[in-house]
Scaffold this motif. Structure first.
Motif, PDB file in Angstrom:
ATOM      1  N   LEU A 278       0.892  -1.208   0.012  1.00 61.41           N
ATOM      2  CA  LEU A 278       0.109   0.067  -0.016  1.00 61.41           C
ATOM      3  C   LEU A 278       0.938   1.140   0.158  1.00 61.41           C
ATOM      4  O   LEU A 278       0.513   2.140  -0.684  1.00 61.41           O
ATOM      5  CB  LEU A 278      -0.834  -0.012   1.016  1.00 61.41           C
ATOM      6  CG  LEU A 278      -1.961  -0.994   1.188  1.00 61.41           C
ATOM      7  CD1 LEU A 278      -2.898  -1.105   2.724  1.00 61.41           C
ATOM      8  CD2 LEU A 278      -2.853  -0.867  -0.002  1.00 61.41           C
ATOM      9  N   ARG A 279       1.882   1.185   0.885  1.00 68.77           N
ATOM     10  CA  ARG A 279       2.837   2.466   0.677  1.00 68.77           C
ATOM     11  C   ARG A 279       3.529   2.583  -0.489  1.00 68.77           C
ATOM     12  O   ARG A 279       3.895   3.683  -1.052  1.00 68.77           O
ATOM     13  CB  ARG A 279       3.830   2.256   1.763  1.00 68.77           C
ATOM     14  CG  ARG A 279       3.330   2.325   3.214  1.00 68.77           C
ATOM     15  CD  ARG A 279       4.293   2.145   4.369  1.00 68.77           C
ATOM     16  NE  ARG A 279       3.858   2.013   5.572  1.00 68.77           N
ATOM     17  CZ  ARG A 279       3.489   3.094   6.554  1.00 68.77           C
ATOM     18  NH1 ARG A 279       3.565   4.174   5.839  1.00 68.77           N
ATOM     19  NH2 ARG A 279       3.061   2.769   7.578  1.00 68.77           N
ATOM     20  N   ALA A 280       3.823   1.521  -1.200  1.00 71.32           N
ATOM     21  CA  ALA A 280       4.527   1.514  -2.503  1.00 71.32           C
ATOM     22  C   ALA A 280       3.349   1.942  -3.617  1.00 71.32           C
ATOM     23  O   ALA A 280       3.906   2.229  -4.762  1.00 71.32           O
ATOM     24  CB  ALA A 280       5.055   0.122  -2.946  1.00 71.32           C
ATOM     25  N   GLY A 281       1.984   2.162  -3.337  1.00 72.05           N
ATOM     26  CA  GLY A 281       1.206   2.533  -4.323  1.00 72.05           C
ATOM     27  C   GLY A 281       0.233   1.578  -4.780  1.00 72.05           C
ATOM     28  O   GLY A 281      -0.396   1.952  -5.809  1.00 72.05           O
ATOM     29  N   THR A 282       0.307   0.312  -4.498  1.00 72.44           N
ATOM     30  CA  THR A 282      -0.438  -0.622  -4.968  1.00 72.44           C
ATOM     31  C   THR A 282      -2.015  -0.481  -4.688  1.00 72.44           C
ATOM     32  O   THR A 282      -2.167   0.068  -3.785  1.00 72.44           O
ATOM     33  CB  THR A 282      -0.133  -2.017  -4.493  1.00 72.44           C
ATOM     34  OG1 THR A 282       1.147  -2.477  -4.572  1.00 72.44           O
ATOM     35  CG2 THR A 282      -1.002  -3.187  -4.901  1.00 72.44           C
ATOM     36  N   GLU A 283      -2.973  -0.585  -5.630  1.00 72.85           N
ATOM     37  CA  GLU A 283      -4.240  -0.261  -5.831  1.00 72.85           C
ATOM     38  C   GLU A 283      -5.136  -1.364  -5.551  1.00 72.85           C
ATOM     39  O   GLU A 283      -4.689  -2.576  -6.075  1.00 72.85           O
ATOM     40  CB  GLU A 283      -4.852   0.535  -6.864  1.00 72.85           C
ATOM     41  CG  GLU A 283      -4.005   1.816  -7.082  1.00 72.85           C
ATOM     42  CD  GLU A 283      -4.769   2.611  -8.289  1.00 72.85           C
ATOM     43  OE1 GLU A 283      -5.432   1.953  -9.140  1.00 72.85           O
ATOM     44  OE2 GLU A 283      -3.996   3.811  -8.502  1.00 72.85           O
ATOM     45  N   ILE A 284      -5.936  -1.460  -4.642  1.00 71.87           N
ATOM     46  CA  ILE A 284      -7.006  -2.698  -4.398  1.00 71.87           C
ATOM     47  C   ILE A 284      -8.014  -2.477  -5.654  1.00 71.87           C
ATOM     48  O   ILE A 284      -8.699  -1.409  -5.718  1.00 71.87           O
ATOM     49  CB  ILE A 284      -7.725  -2.496  -3.022  1.00 71.87           C
ATOM     50  CG1 ILE A 284      -6.617  -2.420  -2.090  1.00 71.87           C
ATOM     51  CG2 ILE A 284      -8.525  -3.488  -2.846  1.00 71.87           C
ATOM     52  CD1 ILE A 284      -7.047  -2.348  -0.474  1.00 71.87           C
ATOM     53  N   LYS A 285      -8.046  -3.241  -6.258  1.00 70.43           N
ATOM     54  CA  LYS A 285      -9.024  -3.402  -7.675  1.00 70.43           C
ATOM     55  C   LYS A 285     -10.461  -3.831  -7.216  1.00 70.43           C
ATOM     56  O   LYS A 285     -11.255  -3.010  -7.922  1.00 70.43           O
ATOM     57  CB  LYS A 285      -8.604  -4.503  -8.528  1.00 70.43           C
ATOM     58  CG  LYS A 285      -7.256  -4.261  -9.204  1.00 70.43           C
ATOM     59  CD  LYS A 285      -6.630  -5.200 -10.144  1.00 70.43           C
ATOM     60  CE  LYS A 285      -5.395  -4.727 -10.828  1.00 70.43           C
ATOM     61  NZ  LYS A 285      -4.945  -5.728 -12.005  1.00 70.43           N
TER      62      LYS A 285
END
Length: 315
Positions: A278-285
């Motif tokens: 999440l901190r790396a910018g991964t988005e929850i689809k």
């Protein structure tokens, strides 16, 4: 590329005709990829077009006409010639139109006609694979809602796709780039069908792609997702750990390793990976995945982490 060619032309390193030809080659290549067909007709047409444009400009210069006339001539030729060139390039190849309608002889157009070519046209395969599985694999519900006739046609197309995948894997057994592309397509197919044969095919391709490209994280990442489909979280965790070792900033690998760790009943480790992703910018689809993570944290009595996760996804 355009700026580089422009600088060469402005520095008088290349004449107008050569400048136009270089631009023509680049444009023709992009148009060829956009149309997703293999032919030299586009290159010839656009070279001719660009040559004509340069002649108009040169002619205007020799006649010592104001520059605006040269620009007007260029615009007029472009407006008239570009649609004609495009039409002339694709008219002899009506199969292009069928790519947007896979129910219209796509198996004959894509597989029967092109499968015998060597090398196989990779852009054609990408287009066919996208039409059959690429645009559905993240939303398989679309296939479930198809009419009986459309579903029957889709089933027929996927059978052709399976045959083509196997043939191409055999033909390109030592080609890492091809095996990676085939792995991605096979993975997308198995996320829709969930059949053991499709899953086994995708895993086999991923393993071979990794053997051919051991320093690339993509085969490991795809194989890990396949192991999750097979409900083998421990193997998935090991594969994703290897992928992260190749790229410490691979956010999606941390994300999926976190999901695998939840399945393997390791909620503390899972939260560390999810938090990093999440901190790396991964988005929850999907909302479904968010609810799964939130409930897993609550079940593990990690209320503080659950609250933090809820806060982040609702920021």
């Amino acid at each position: 590329i355009f700026l580089s060619i422009k600088k060469l032309y402005e520095a008088r390193a290349i004449p107008a005709v050569e400048c136009s030809m270089l631009i023509g080659i680049f444009v023709a290549h992009e148009v060829q990829n956009l149309g997703a067909f293999e032919t030299h007709a586009t290159i010839i047409i656009f070279l001719f077009l660009m040559s004509e444009l340069s002649k108009k400009i040169d002619a205007a210069s020799r006649m010592q006409l104001p520059k605006k006339y040269g620009r007007i001539a260029t615009v007029v030729v472009a407006i008239v010639a570009l649609p004609c060139a495009w039409f002339a390039a694709i008219k002899p190849l009506p199969e292009i139109y069928a790519l947007n309608s896979p129910e219209k002889n796509i198996n004959q157009i894509i597989f029967d006609d092109f499968a015998l070519q060597n090398p196989y046209p990779i852009d054609t395969f990408k287009t066919a694979a996208h039409e059959i599985v690429g645009r559905y694999w993240e939303q398989p519900v679309i296939i479930q809602k198809m009419s009986p006739d459309d579903r029957a046609q889709w089933n027929k197309n996927t059978n052709q796709l399976r045959t083509t995948l196997d043939n191409l894997a055999e033909k390109n057994y030592s080609n890492g780039a091809w095996l990676l592309l085939l792995t991605q397509t096979a993975y997308e197919l198995t996320t829709i069908t969930h059949t053991p044969d499709d899953t086994a095919r995708a895993a086999q391709f991923a393993q071979r792609a990794h053997e051919l490209s051991p320093n690339r994280q993509e085969p490991l990442f795809l194989l890990a997702q396949i192991r999750l489909i097979e409900n083998k979280p421990t193997e998935a965790i090991a594969l994703l750990t290897d992928a992260i070792a190749l790229d410490r900033n691979f956010g999606l690998a941390y994300w999926y390793r976190g999901l695998a760790e939840f399945i393997a009943h390791k909620p503390s480790d899972a939260w560390i990976d999810i938090d990093f992703a999440l901190r790396a910018g991964t988005e929850i689809k999907t909302q479904k995945v968010a609810e799964y993570i939130y409930n897993q944290l609550l079940d593990a009595q990690m209320t503080h982490e659950a609250a933090e996760f809820y806060r982040r996804i609702n920021e």
